[in-house]
Every structure is written in C-alpha cells, then in structure tokens.
Design an enzyme around this catalytic site. Sequence first.
Site, PDB file in Angstrom:
ATOM      1  N   CYS A 100       0.837  -1.213   0.000  1.00  0.00           N
ATOM      2  CA  CYS A 100       0.000   0.000   0.000  1.00  0.00           C
ATOM      3  C   CYS A 100       0.867   1.256   0.000  1.00  0.00           C
ATOM      4  O   CYS A 100       1.824   1.359   0.757  1.00  0.00           O
ATOM      5  CB  CYS A 100      -0.906  -0.010   1.223  1.00  0.00           C
ATOM      6  N   CYS A 147     -19.314  -5.685   4.149  1.00  0.00           N
ATOM      7  CA  CYS A 147     -18.590  -4.450   4.438  1.00  0.00           C
ATOM      8  C   CYS A 147     -17.285  -4.499   3.656  1.00  0.00           C
ATOM      9  O   CYS A 147     -16.667  -5.558   3.567  1.00  0.00           O
ATOM     10  CB  CYS A 147     -18.317  -4.359   5.946  1.00  0.00           C
ATOM     11  N   CYS A 199       0.634   0.037  10.286  1.00  0.00           N
ATOM     12  CA  CYS A 199       0.107  -0.974   9.361  1.00  0.00           C
ATOM     13  C   CYS A 199       1.184  -1.815   8.669  1.00  0.00           C
ATOM     14  O   CYS A 199       2.066  -1.290   7.984  1.00  0.00           O
ATOM     15  CB  CYS A 199      -0.759  -0.309   8.298  1.00  0.00           C
ATOM     16  N   CYS A 217     -18.948   2.383   8.890  1.00  0.00           N
ATOM     17  CA  CYS A 217     -18.214   1.666   9.915  1.00  0.00           C
ATOM     18  C   CYS A 217     -16.943   2.482  10.126  1.00  0.00           C
ATOM     19  O   CYS A 217     -16.104   2.560   9.221  1.00  0.00           O
ATOM     20  CB  CYS A 217     -17.889   0.249   9.445  1.00  0.00           C
ATOM     21  N   CYS A 252       0.817   4.658   6.909  1.00  0.00           N
ATOM     22  CA  CYS A 252       0.229   4.479   8.245  1.00  0.00           C
ATOM     23  C   CYS A 252       1.212   3.724   9.163  1.00  0.00           C
ATOM     24  O   CYS A 252       1.605   2.592   8.848  1.00  0.00           O
ATOM     25  CB  CYS A 252      -1.082   3.710   8.135  1.00  0.00           C
ATOM     26  N   CYS A 310     -16.497  -8.958   6.051  1.00  0.00           N
ATOM     27  CA  CYS A 310     -15.785  -7.696   5.815  1.00  0.00           C
ATOM     28  C   CYS A 310     -14.560  -7.953   4.950  1.00  0.00           C
ATOM     29  O   CYS A 310     -13.754  -8.835   5.267  1.00  0.00           O
ATOM     30  CB  CYS A 310     -15.333  -7.091   7.140  1.00  0.00           C
ATOM     31  N   ARG A 357     -17.609  -2.503  17.993  1.00  0.00           N
ATOM     32  CA  ARG A 357     -16.929  -3.756  17.630  1.00  0.00           C
ATOM     33  C   ARG A 357     -15.584  -3.886  18.317  1.00  0.00           C
ATOM     34  O   ARG A 357     -14.712  -3.027  18.159  1.00  0.00           O
ATOM     35  CB  ARG A 357     -16.710  -3.813  16.112  1.00  0.00           C
TER      36      ARG A 357
HETATM   37  N1  SAM Z   1      -6.521   0.682   3.198  1.00  0.00           N
HETATM   38  C1  SAM Z   1      -7.805   0.867   3.763  1.00  0.00           C
HETATM   39  C2  SAM Z   1      -7.843   1.957   4.808  1.00  0.00           C
HETATM   40  O1  SAM Z   1      -6.835   2.252   5.415  1.00  0.00           O
HETATM   41  O2  SAM Z   1      -8.925   2.484   5.027  1.00  0.00           O
HETATM   42  C3  SAM Z   1      -8.360  -0.415   4.348  1.00  0.00           C
HETATM   43  C4  SAM Z   1      -7.505  -1.406   5.081  1.00  0.00           C
HETATM   44  S1  SAM Z   1      -6.790  -0.888   6.638  1.00  0.00           S
HETATM   45  C5  SAM Z   1      -5.796  -2.301   7.016  1.00  0.00           C
HETATM   46  C6  SAM Z   1      -8.162  -0.940   7.797  1.00  0.00           C
HETATM   47  C7  SAM Z   1      -7.903  -0.534   9.212  1.00  0.00           C
HETATM   48  O3  SAM Z   1      -7.179  -1.537   9.903  1.00  0.00           O
HETATM   49  C8  SAM Z   1      -7.098   0.716   9.467  1.00  0.00           C
HETATM   50  O4  SAM Z   1      -7.853   1.866   9.320  1.00  0.00           O
HETATM   51  C9  SAM Z   1      -6.659   0.534  10.912  1.00  0.00           C
HETATM   52  O5  SAM Z   1      -7.576   1.163  11.784  1.00  0.00           O
HETATM   53  C10 SAM Z   1      -6.684  -0.990  11.093  1.00  0.00           C
HETATM   54  N2  SAM Z   1      -5.335  -1.526  11.354  1.00  0.00           N
HETATM   55  C11 SAM Z   1      -4.364  -1.726  10.442  1.00  0.00           C
HETATM   56  N3  SAM Z   1      -3.246  -2.223  11.008  1.00  0.00           N
HETATM   57  C12 SAM Z   1      -3.516  -2.339  12.334  1.00  0.00           C
HETATM   58  C13 SAM Z   1      -2.751  -2.767  13.453  1.00  0.00           C
HETATM   59  N4  SAM Z   1      -1.496  -3.166  13.328  1.00  0.00           N
HETATM   60  N5  SAM Z   1      -3.335  -2.770  14.664  1.00  0.00           N
HETATM   61  C14 SAM Z   1      -4.630  -2.349  14.798  1.00  0.00           C
HETATM   62  N6  SAM Z   1      -5.388  -1.931  13.783  1.00  0.00           N
HETATM   63  C15 SAM Z   1      -4.850  -1.899  12.558  1.00  0.00           C
HETATM   64 FE1  SF4 Z   2      -2.739   1.178   3.444  1.00  0.00          FE
HETATM   65 FE2  SF4 Z   2      -2.604  -0.046   5.796  1.00  0.00          FE
HETATM   66 FE3  SF4 Z   2      -2.880   2.591   5.695  1.00  0.00          FE
HETATM   67 FE4  SF4 Z   2      -4.928   0.989   4.922  1.00  0.00          FE
HETATM   68  S1  SF4 Z   2      -4.075   1.172   6.960  1.00  0.00           S
HETATM   69  S2  SF4 Z   2      -4.177   2.823   3.896  1.00  0.00           S
HETATM   70  S3  SF4 Z   2      -3.767  -0.721   4.032  1.00  0.00           S
HETATM   71  S4  SF4 Z   2      -1.107   1.426   4.959  1.00  0.00           S
END
Ligand code: SAM
Ligand code: SF4
Length: 323
Positions: free
Chosen positions: A62, A139, A69, A199, A66, A107, A271
């Site tokens: 991606c 979702c 992530c 959500c 973040c 989801c 949730r």
């Molecule tokens: N890329 C899209 C986005 O960011 O909206 C969808 C996928 S992203 C993995 C969905 C959510 O997963 C993120 O907004 C975050 O809140 C959660 N998430 C991702 N990595 C995480 C982690 N290591 N621990 C807890 N929550 C996490």
């Molecule tokens: Fe990409 Fe992870 Fe950020 Fe979602 S949370 S936008 S998958 S880097």
Amino acid sequence: MVQMEPCPATAPRADWTVDELLAIYETPLLDLIDQASRVHRQHHDPRAIQRASLFSIKTGGCPEDCGYCPQSAHHAEVKLTRDKIMDPAQVVAAARAAKAGGAARFCMGAAWREVRDGTEFDAVVEMVRGVAGIGMESCVTLGMLKPHQAERLAEAGLTAYNHNLDTSPEFYGRVIGTRSYQDRLDTLAVVRKAGIKLCCGGIIGMGETNRDRAALIQVLAAQTPHPESVPINTLVPVPGTPMALRPPVEALELVRMVATARIAMPASQVRLSAGRRDLSPEAQVLCFIAGANSIFAGDHLLTTPNCEEDADTALLRAVGAHP
Ligand code: SAM
Ligand code: SF4
Ligand code: DTB
C-alpha cells in the site's frame, strides 16, 4: 395518541465535547462500567453479539505510510507476502464458509490508498454482490472513494463501508503523513451520500493520550447520524512497522474506551476488533458488559492472527450470546 419525547438521557447526541468525553473516560471504573452498561441495555439486547468475519482481498504494497500498518510499502522490513486482488468466486466461497461458522457479516479489506475504476474494482463489486446474495451483511474497506464508486457499491448491495479515523485530529499527523484527516472525513461524507452505512472507529495504543482518545470519540459522535458501526482496535504491534515496540495497552484502558464509545454513541454497534487475541476471557466479558456487541471471529484478521475459534465459541457460549 400522545407523542412521547425521547428520553434525554439516552437520545443520541452529536454535540459531545472533548472535555465531557474525557471526564467520562476517566470516571472511576466501577461507575463507568455501570453507566455504560445501563446505556447499552436501553438500546440493545446485551446478549446479541454479532460475529463478523474478515478477509483480505488484496494484501500489502500500500502506498500510504500508516505507522501501525504491516501492509504499507513504506515499512519494507515487515515480512509479508503481497497478493494481488483475489478471485471473486473464491471470496464468496469464503463468505459462505464464514456464514456456516456463525458469521453474520463479511468484511473485505484491500491495501489501497483509493479505489481506481477498472477490472480490480469490477471484481470488488462482484464480491459485494455475491456476499449480499448469500444473505450476509457485507462491508468493504478500500481507502478513499469517489461518489460514482460509492454508488456502484450501494447498487451491488453493500451494507457498510469501513473507513477509520484512527485517532484524534491532533495526533493524526504523528501516525500518517500521506493523507489528511480531512481526506478521511470527505470519504465518510461520500459514503453517507450514497446511502451506505458507516463503519468508522480507531486504534488505541499508538502513544496517544486519554484526551486524544476522547477527541476521536468526539469526532465520531459529531457525525449525524452516528456511524452505525464503531470498531475499537488495540494496536497489534507488527515487527518492521514504526510502532513495533509500543508498550501494550492495559486491558482496562480498552474497557474505558469501549464504555466511552458506548455512552457517546448509544445506538451504534461497538466492535471489539484488532488486539482481542491478547485479552483474557474476563477482559472480553468486561468489554461486553461495557457495551461491545460484536467481534471479529476467525483465526486471522487481515494479515495477523486472531483468537482461536474454539476459545471464541466457549466464550460466547459462557456469556449466553446469540446472534
Ligand atoms: N486501506 C484501507 C484503509 O486504510 O482504510 C483499508 C484497510 S486498513 C488495514 C483498515 C484498518 O485496519 C485501518 O484503518 C486501521 O484502523 C486498522 N489496522 C491496520 N493495522 C492495524 C494494526 N497493526 N493494529 C490495529 N489496527 C490496525
Ligand atoms: Fe494502506 Fe494499511 Fe494505511 Fe490501509 S491502513 S491505507 S492498508 S497502509
Ligand atoms: C477495523 O477497524 N479493524 C479491522 C477492519 N476494520 C478492517 C482490521 C484490523 C487489522 C489488524 C492488522 C492486520 O491483521 O493486518
């Protein structure tokens, strides 16, 4: 017939202040749990706990940065196998299996910054249609979305769009640099306009203060109507991400977060999301008492392991949960 005014103590409010929510968050725990539990029981059957299933339809690589992530291409040291978009038939088969295992909601997550029109998005629309077709709530979480894309998802029968605000506006820049809080709010408005449920929630344990947690809930609860679904995640610290070494969150802090979300957004589904694997059954029960009414069930989340299915079945049986 006499028109009854809604009870002022429990009618959803959109004007919570950060100070009010911080005071709630910091209330002595016995009182906080009692207050949240009363609100919860006024609006929900406390034994109705939904099981949702998570599925990664496009993994890793991606472009967003973040900090939490494992799927961000910026965190090159994370050990993760990237995968391109899945075949819709395989995804719908997984949804069918999840339904047979007791999940009511399916989801699907994609590691995208935003949706692009073309064959990949066409495949997602097909997945949504397929999941709706087997009678499950659906979702998706796909990043930023344009109005015509939201409309296509709505037409395909999508129940809800997941798009988290993650933390307070003030702390956001310490977590993510490649997009703004306003980008997130704009997509939430696009989703709403298409008539899709929201959500939207966040993560605790990233180094934020109690005030940041209260501020996240303030922004969520200022949405009208409130997001129908509010995922509360605890950071899963993945090796190779900038947050790998964050100290773990105390379970009772999570209970406070759930309780505050429940009080602020009485009718929403709260949730208990990522991080549940590190909670004892007792801590999870406290979260249910404080207002959590859904879990992600299944042995994995998107890229990280989740709770053992047998343990979840035993827990849900012990609390007398029904879907
Ligand atoms: N890329 C899209 C986005 O960011 O909206 C969808 C996928 S992203 C993995 C969905 C959510 O997963 C993120 O907004 C975050 O809140 C959660 N998430 C991702 N990595 C995480 C982690 N290591 N621990 C807890 N929550 C996490
Ligand atoms: Fe990409 Fe992870 Fe950020 Fe979602 S949370 S936008 S998958 S880097
Ligand atoms: C949400 O708030 N949490 C879920 C779901 N929405 C998409 C994702 C949790 C991801 C946890 C880290 C992982 O497994 O990659």
